[in-house]
Write an enzyme that holds these catalytic residues in place. Structure first.
Site, PDB file in Angstrom:
ATOM      1  N   LEU A   1       0.824  -1.222   0.000  1.00 27.10           N
ATOM      2  CA  LEU A   1       0.000   0.000   0.000  1.00 27.10           C
ATOM      3  C   LEU A   1       0.854   1.266   0.000  1.00 27.10           C
ATOM      4  O   LEU A   1       1.886   1.337   0.663  1.00 27.10           O
ATOM      5  CB  LEU A   1      -0.910   0.008   1.236  1.00 27.10           C
ATOM      6  CG  LEU A   1      -1.893  -1.166   1.357  1.00 27.10           C
ATOM      7  CD1 LEU A   1      -2.774  -0.984   2.605  1.00 27.10           C
ATOM      8  CD2 LEU A   1      -2.762  -1.324   0.118  1.00 27.10           C
TER       9      LEU A   1
ATOM     10  N   GLN B   1      -3.721 -12.525 -13.070  1.00 33.51           N
ATOM     11  CA  GLN B   1      -3.509 -11.328 -13.891  1.00 33.51           C
ATOM     12  C   GLN B   1      -2.044 -11.078 -14.227  1.00 33.51           C
ATOM     13  O   GLN B   1      -1.709 -10.052 -14.802  1.00 33.51           O
ATOM     14  CB  GLN B   1      -4.151 -10.106 -13.244  1.00 33.51           C
ATOM     15  CG  GLN B   1      -3.493  -9.608 -11.972  1.00 33.51           C
ATOM     16  CD  GLN B   1      -4.333  -8.536 -11.294  1.00 33.51           C
ATOM     17  OE1 GLN B   1      -5.348  -8.810 -10.664  1.00 33.51           O
ATOM     18  NE2 GLN B   1      -3.911  -7.287 -11.409  1.00 33.51           N
TER      19      GLN B   1
ATOM     20  N   SER C   1       3.086   4.012  -7.407  1.00 28.27           N
ATOM     21  CA  SER C   1       2.854   2.641  -7.853  1.00 28.27           C
ATOM     22  C   SER C   1       3.668   1.708  -6.970  1.00 28.27           C
ATOM     23  O   SER C   1       4.796   2.056  -6.576  1.00 28.27           O
ATOM     24  CB  SER C   1       3.334   2.489  -9.306  1.00 28.27           C
ATOM     25  OG  SER C   1       3.491   1.122  -9.627  1.00 28.27           O
TER      26      SER C   1
ATOM     27  N   ASP D   1      -4.589   3.280 -13.157  1.00 32.09           N
ATOM     28  CA  ASP D   1      -4.873   2.164 -14.060  1.00 32.09           C
ATOM     29  C   ASP D   1      -6.150   2.496 -14.820  1.00 32.09           C
ATOM     30  O   ASP D   1      -7.206   1.886 -14.599  1.00 32.09           O
ATOM     31  CB  ASP D   1      -5.017   0.865 -13.255  1.00 32.09           C
ATOM     32  CG  ASP D   1      -3.716   0.484 -12.584  1.00 32.09           C
ATOM     33  OD1 ASP D   1      -2.750   0.183 -13.302  1.00 32.09           O
ATOM     34  OD2 ASP D   1      -3.643   0.510 -11.351  1.00 32.09           O
TER      35      ASP D   1
ATOM     36  N   VAL E   1      -2.402   9.827  -7.602  1.00 33.03           N
ATOM     37  CA  VAL E   1      -1.590  10.525  -6.596  1.00 33.03           C
ATOM     38  C   VAL E   1      -0.139  10.477  -7.074  1.00 33.03           C
ATOM     39  O   VAL E   1       0.363   9.406  -7.436  1.00 33.03           O
ATOM     40  CB  VAL E   1      -1.731   9.860  -5.207  1.00 33.03           C
ATOM     41  CG1 VAL E   1      -0.876  10.587  -4.174  1.00 33.03           C
ATOM     42  CG2 VAL E   1      -3.193   9.842  -4.770  1.00 33.03           C
TER      43      VAL E   1
ATOM     44  N   HIS F   1      -3.262   4.155  -2.798  1.00 31.76           N
ATOM     45  CA  HIS F   1      -4.269   3.264  -2.208  1.00 31.76           C
ATOM     46  C   HIS F   1      -4.989   3.963  -1.049  1.00 31.76           C
ATOM     47  O   HIS F   1      -6.200   3.843  -0.879  1.00 31.76           O
ATOM     48  CB  HIS F   1      -3.618   2.002  -1.629  1.00 31.76           C
ATOM     49  CG  HIS F   1      -2.941   1.134  -2.631  1.00 31.76           C
ATOM     50  ND1 HIS F   1      -1.576   0.932  -2.632  1.00 31.76           N
ATOM     51  CD2 HIS F   1      -3.430   0.399  -3.650  1.00 31.76           C
ATOM     52  CE1 HIS F   1      -1.255   0.106  -3.615  1.00 31.76           C
ATOM     53  NE2 HIS F   1      -2.355  -0.229  -4.255  1.00 31.76           N
TER      54      HIS F   1
END
Ligand code: PAF
Length: 283
Positions: A33, A61, A185, A150, A176, A37
């Site tokens: 996080l 994924q 990220s 995303d 952010v 987030h």
């Protein structure tokens, strides 16, 4: 904060916390996080009575050559941060809990999933949609929060929720950024100090694309301007620099809004970023 590791525990805890159907806000994450987030958690906290955060590094994924095993994991730190932001329920299922060995259902959203990230990462959005559909069914939230970082994921999830009539509103929150513009990220953790400095050029390329549009250029001019910045950056390998319609991810409509989206490898990290240019900011 209650910690649930099984679907059964989650359902019971959720029912107890949301007595009388109090609205639930849900933030799905893969952990590691950061402030991006936490901004989603804060938005969920503001608008809902109960906040559920999930932490699940979803193997479906990741491609076979991607960073599933290397993906940063620090459960203790994540739980501390979640609790400090007022999360009510943290859901941390194992892979076995989420996926039965004879699992045979995949959720797939056509077209919009097939370009940009979908083209570079075959199967990625099937993995995202399958896990997000499952998580939305498990949590049964009124609202679920996704980051604009995303952008394609958010658009794909919105399309899936609409097409399948999943009764959760998808809320997309702004990117952010660090002081130099780098989008937050979990994968920034892979960067050396030198790579970290170069990574800020992703945002610079988006600003160059925006300037090209503001100067009266079309999507092709914006793409060329972004590519110029990225290709001149040491240690950066461009995957794509695209100017697309923000909803469909097809070609941008003349005079309409444009989503500028870039993806590049910087050292060991594959990073993405984007910037929405509203129609009124195009001349
Ligand atoms: O954005 C992410 O972290 C993941 O793709 C998500 C939405 C949690 C699904 O695994």
């Amino acid at each position: 904060m209650k910690i649930c590791r099984t679907e059964d525990e989650l359902r019971k805890t959720r029912d107890a916390e949301s007595l009388g159907g109090a609205p639930i806000g849900f933030v799905p994450t893969m952990g590691a996080l950061h402030d991006g987030h936490l901004s989603l958690v804060r938005a969920a906290r503001k608008a809902n009575d109960v906040v559920v955060l999930s932490i699940f590094v979803n193997p479906l994924q990741f491609g076979p050559a991607e960073d599933f095993s290397a993906y940063p994991r620090d459960e203790e730190r994540d739980l501390r941060l979640a609790e400090a932001e007022g999360v009510d329920i943290a859901f941390l299922p194992s892979v076995d809990e989420m996926y039965a060995p004879d699992r045979s259902t995949t959720v797939s959203v056509a077209r919009i999933s097939e370009v940009l990230e979908g083209k570079s990462r075959p199967g990625h959005f099937d993995g995202v949609c399958t896990v997000v559909a499952k998580l939305l069914n498990q949590v049964m939230a009124k609202r679920a929060y996704f980051g604009q970082k995303d952008a394609q994921q958010a658009a794909v999830v919105k399309r899936m929720v609409r097409d399948l009539s999943i009764p959760t509103e998808i809320v997309v929150c702004p990117i952010v950024r660090e002081a130099d513009g780098l989008a937050m990220s979990s994968r920034n953790a892979y960067l050396s100090a030198e790579e970290r400095a170069h990574a800020a050029n992703l945002f610079k390329s988006l600003k160059a694309g925006e300037a090209a549009l503001a100067a009266g250029g079309g999507p092709g001019d914006a793409e060329a301007a972004m590519r110029d910045v990225l290709e001149a950056t040491p240690a950066m390998r461009v995957d794509y620099a695209a100017a697309v319609d923000p909803e469909t991810f097809d070609e941008a409509l003349p005079g309409g809004p444009v989503l500028l989206a870039v993806a590049a490898r910087v050292g060991p990290a594959r990073l993405i970023d984007n910037l929405l240019v509203e129609a009124k900011r195009r001349t």
